[in-house]
Enzyme design. Structure first.
Site, PDB file in Angstrom:
ATOM      1  N   ASP A 251       0.797  -1.081  -0.091  1.00 33.50           N
ATOM      2  CA  ASP A 251      -0.195  -0.058   0.115  1.00 33.50           C
ATOM      3  C   ASP A 251       0.951   1.350   0.032  1.00 33.50           C
ATOM      4  O   ASP A 251       2.127   0.875   0.168  1.00 33.50           O
ATOM      5  CB  ASP A 251      -0.908   0.012   1.298  1.00 33.50           C
ATOM      6  CG  ASP A 251      -1.781   1.246   1.402  1.00 33.50           C
ATOM      7  OD1 ASP A 251      -2.413   1.643   0.271  1.00 33.50           O
ATOM      8  OD2 ASP A 251      -2.034   1.616   2.421  1.00 33.50           O
TER       9      ASP A 251
ATOM     10  N   CYS B 281      -3.857  -1.133  -2.100  1.00 31.63           N
ATOM     11  CA  CYS B 281      -3.868   0.148  -2.311  1.00 31.63           C
ATOM     12  C   CYS B 281      -4.777   0.509  -3.554  1.00 31.63           C
ATOM     13  O   CYS B 281      -4.483  -0.134  -4.668  1.00 31.63           O
ATOM     14  CB  CYS B 281      -2.811   1.151  -2.670  1.00 31.63           C
ATOM     15  SG  CYS B 281      -3.038   2.682  -2.881  1.00 31.63           S
TER      16      CYS B 281
ATOM     17  N   CYS C 152     -11.234   2.850  -1.113  1.00 35.30           N
ATOM     18  CA  CYS C 152     -10.007   3.383  -0.521  1.00 35.30           C
ATOM     19  C   CYS C 152      -9.446   2.639   0.809  1.00 35.30           C
ATOM     20  O   CYS C 152     -10.416   2.254   1.467  1.00 35.30           O
ATOM     21  CB  CYS C 152     -10.017   4.945  -0.111  1.00 35.30           C
ATOM     22  SG  CYS C 152      -8.795   5.552   0.635  1.00 35.30           S
ATOM     23  N   THR C 153      -8.330   2.489   1.040  1.00 34.46           N
ATOM     24  CA  THR C 153      -7.915   1.462   2.109  1.00 34.46           C
ATOM     25  C   THR C 153      -8.286   1.825   3.442  1.00 34.46           C
ATOM     26  O   THR C 153      -8.706   1.084   4.393  1.00 34.46           O
ATOM     27  CB  THR C 153      -6.273   1.610   2.245  1.00 34.46           C
ATOM     28  OG1 THR C 153      -5.900   3.067   1.869  1.00 34.46           O
ATOM     29  CG2 THR C 153      -5.656   0.530   0.982  1.00 34.46           C
ATOM     30  N   HIS C 154      -8.607   3.203   3.627  1.00 30.31           N
ATOM     31  CA  HIS C 154      -8.905   3.943   4.903  1.00 30.31           C
ATOM     32  C   HIS C 154     -10.306   3.826   5.282  1.00 30.31           C
ATOM     33  O   HIS C 154     -10.809   3.787   6.449  1.00 30.31           O
ATOM     34  CB  HIS C 154      -8.617   5.362   4.967  1.00 30.31           C
ATOM     35  CG  HIS C 154      -7.110   5.464   4.886  1.00 30.31           C
ATOM     36  ND1 HIS C 154      -6.199   4.926   3.979  1.00 30.31           N
ATOM     37  CD2 HIS C 154      -6.255   6.174   5.734  1.00 30.31           C
ATOM     38  CE1 HIS C 154      -4.758   5.537   4.127  1.00 30.31           C
ATOM     39  NE2 HIS C 154      -4.933   6.272   5.244  1.00 30.31           N
TER      40      HIS C 154
END
Ligand code: DGL
Length: 265
Positions: free
Chosen positions: A10, A73, A185-187
């Protein structure tokens, strides 16, 4: 050999949400995680820069003998998946985070979906392109929501500040009438509940944690590469170490992460 590790990379530590889901689903698997914190955020980078970083990182993971590389990512999956397949397809299995979300949209027969992501992912238009390749009638509303990444990293994802920012983005007219929203998105798994609440639980909220873990399992099983022995320790690297990155890992990963620096650049 099944006991080789799974590489996950990522732009930073947000991809630990994906690593966490993989570890939970397959505790026997050994993980090697690389967060390219020296170049964070990828969301603001050009596609060429992201491709260059991703090629170098994949080389690092191959040097660590990974049997599979998971591009955790979304910005890197959008910009670099094709080029990584060109470079390394013969050497390792690749899983990206875009294709599984796209398949879920197609399988569920949605008429209209929303996509929220970084600027790089939205600029690539990868979700709309891949969805339309399979079903031209699905409408796709794409929205860059760049403020959400630093907001989550700073721990502001559970209060009034985050509520207002999330509501500001999600009230965008382009999202009206959606049946599902892709947290691309990763978050964003960390704000999944808030997004669901914003839509009064009337919109399906899809993220790439459990979906990706399932795909990783399927691909490894298919190639008879599932690790049944569970030997060896996971390793977590960043390309630029700071204590603040180390502290933030606990937001994204359930277990203690011993972050080490890998000098790639
Ligand atoms: N990991 C990125 C993504 O999923 C978000 C953070 C960044 O912009 O680097 O797109």
């Amino acid at each position: 050999m099944p006991n080789r590790p799974i590489g996950i990379f990522d732009s930073g530590i947000g991809g630990l949400t994906v690593a966490n889901a993989i570890k939970k689903a397959m505790p026997n698997e050994r993980l090697i995680y690389l967060g390219d914190t020296a170049h964070l955020p990828y969301g603001d980078k050009s596609a060429d820069a992201i491709r260059y970083f991703s090629i170098r990182i994949s080389k690092f993971l191959l040097e660590h003998d990974c049997k599979m590389i998971v591009i955790a990512c979304h910005s890197a999956s959008s910009a670099a998946y094709d080029v990584l397949m060109d470079f390394y397809d013969q050497k390792v299995l690749f899983v990206n985070v875009v294709d599984e979300l796209v398949s879920t949209v197609i399988d569920n027969n949605y008429n209209k979906v929303g996509v929220i992501a970084t600027k790089a992912t939205i600029r690539s238009n990868v979700y709309e392109t891949k969805i339309k390749e399979q079903n031209t009638s699905v409408e796709c509303a794409n929205l860059a929501t760049p403020l959400l990444v630093p907001m989550i990293e700073e721990g502001f994802h559970q209060g009034k500040v985050s509520h207002d920012i999330i509501a500001h983005y999600l009230s965008d007219k382009r999202l009206s009438g959606i049946e599902a929203i892709l947290l691309a998105c990763t978050h964003f798994p960390l704000i999944k509940t808030h997004v669901a609440e914003y839509f009064d639980h009337k919109v399906d909220v899809l993220d790439s944690t459990d979906i990706i873990a399932k795909e990783v399992y399927r691909r490894l099983e298919e190639k008879k590469l599932l690790n049944t022995e569970g030997q060896g320790k996971d390793a977590f690297y960043v390309t630029d170490f700071t204590q603040s990155f180390a502290d933030t890992t606990k937001l994204f990963y359930n277990d203690l992460v011993n972050l080490k620096e890998a000098s790639l650049w």
